[in-house]
Design an enzyme around this catalytic site. Structure first.
Site, PDB file in Angstrom:
ATOM      1  CG  HIS A  98      -0.219  -0.119   2.517  1.00 38.05           C
ATOM      2  ND1 HIS A  98       0.167  -1.342   3.029  1.00 38.05           N
ATOM      3  CD2 HIS A  98       0.210   0.810   3.403  1.00 38.05           C
ATOM      4  CE1 HIS A  98       0.788  -1.154   4.184  1.00 38.05           C
ATOM      5  NE2 HIS A  98       0.845   0.140   4.427  1.00 38.05           N
ATOM      6  CG  HIS A 100       1.150   5.406   4.216  1.00 36.96           C
ATOM      7  ND1 HIS A 100       0.377   5.330   5.350  1.00 36.96           N
ATOM      8  CD2 HIS A 100       1.879   4.269   4.184  1.00 36.96           C
ATOM      9  CE1 HIS A 100       0.640   4.182   5.989  1.00 36.96           C
ATOM     10  NE2 HIS A 100       1.550   3.518   5.292  1.00 36.96           N
TER      11      HIS A 100
HETATM   12  P1  5GP Z   1       1.992   0.439   7.350  1.00 32.78           P
HETATM   13  O1  5GP Z   1       2.698   0.759   8.622  1.00 32.78           O
HETATM   14  O2  5GP Z   1       1.785  -1.047   7.161  1.00 32.78           O
HETATM   15  O3  5GP Z   1       2.627   1.106   6.169  1.00 32.78           O
HETATM   16  O4  5GP Z   1       0.582   1.150   7.475  1.00 32.78           O
HETATM   17  C1  5GP Z   1      -0.622   0.492   7.669  1.00 32.78           C
HETATM   18  C2  5GP Z   1      -1.676   1.552   7.762  1.00 32.78           C
HETATM   19  O5  5GP Z   1      -2.944   0.931   7.670  1.00 32.78           O
HETATM   20  C3  5GP Z   1      -1.662   2.324   9.080  1.00 32.78           C
HETATM   21  O6  5GP Z   1      -1.541   3.715   8.803  1.00 32.78           O
HETATM   22  C4  5GP Z   1      -2.994   1.980   9.720  1.00 32.78           C
HETATM   23  O7  5GP Z   1      -3.576   3.057  10.417  1.00 32.78           O
HETATM   24  C5  5GP Z   1      -3.843   1.566   8.544  1.00 32.78           C
HETATM   25  N1  5GP Z   1      -4.855   0.569   8.852  1.00 32.78           N
HETATM   26  C6  5GP Z   1      -4.669  -0.611   9.500  1.00 32.78           C
HETATM   27  N2  5GP Z   1      -5.817  -1.291   9.599  1.00 32.78           N
HETATM   28  C7  5GP Z   1      -6.755  -0.535   8.961  1.00 32.78           C
HETATM   29  C8  5GP Z   1      -8.156  -0.720   8.717  1.00 32.78           C
HETATM   30  O8  5GP Z   1      -8.775  -1.704   9.102  1.00 32.78           O
HETATM   31  N3  5GP Z   1      -8.786   0.279   8.038  1.00 32.78           N
HETATM   32  C9  5GP Z   1      -8.139   1.389   7.582  1.00 32.78           C
HETATM   33  N4  5GP Z   1      -8.856   2.309   6.930  1.00 32.78           N
HETATM   34  N5  5GP Z   1      -6.826   1.598   7.806  1.00 32.78           N
HETATM   35  C10 5GP Z   1      -6.145   0.648   8.480  1.00 32.78           C
END
Ligand code: 5GP
Ligand code: ZN
Length: 133
Positions: A98, A100
């Site tokens: 993903h 951001h």
């Molecule tokens: P990572 O640290 O893996 O790059 O970021 C994962 C992101 O996914 C985090 O910013 C977290 O807040 C978001 N996230 C995790 N679970 C969910 C969810 O169930 N719904 C949404 N909308 N965001 C999520």
């Protein structure tokens, strides 16, 4: 597979969807770093950018540009970060690739990554290593 973003793509878990096409979905992050923080996910499951098929690159980037433009306009941001964590060491928590989109505002105080001192010799050695890799 027990993947939260696959479940969101399938509609098994709700999200605040703000954009979509055949390949990608964009929705608001549940724990936003700033107002308008959103995530772009491919609809197919890939663990990280190394698994992500290069033939989707162009469409992914174009989608990210379109979504960033809409978000920036909606929240009147002064800039934004487009970022991707790959691997636990880099802060990846959800193992479904993903990106951001993090809107930024003048003086928002969000910390930048701390730069480190490095010698020209170290940079040169590093460059040679990467060129040979
Ligand atoms: P990572 O640290 O893996 O790059 O970021 C994962 C992101 O996914 C985090 O910013 C977290 O807040 C978001 N996230 C995790 N679970 C969910 C969810 O169930 N719904 C949404 N909308 N965001 C999520
Ligand atoms: Zn997944």
């Amino acid at each position: 597979m027990d993947c939260i973003f696959c479940k969101i793509v399938k509609g098994d878990i709700p999200c605040h969807k703000i954009g979509e096409n055949d390949d990608f979905l964009c929705f608001l992050d549940i724990n936003p770093i700033s107002k308008g923080h959103a995530l772009i996910v491919p609809k197919r499951h890939f663990k990280d950018v190394m698994e992500f098929p290069k033939e989707l690159d162009e469409g992914y980037f174009a989608f990210a540009q379109d979504m960033a433009a809409k978000i920036v306009q909606a929240v009147a941001a002064d800039g934004f970060n487009l970022g991707m964590n790959n691997g636990e060491a880099a802060g990846q928590v959800v193992m479904h690739q993903h990106t951001h989109i993090i809107p930024r505002f003048d003086g928002d105080g969000l910390a930048a990554w701390p730069p480190q001192e490095v010698s020209q010799d170290e940079l040169l050695a590093l460059k040679e290593k990467i060129l040979k890799a």
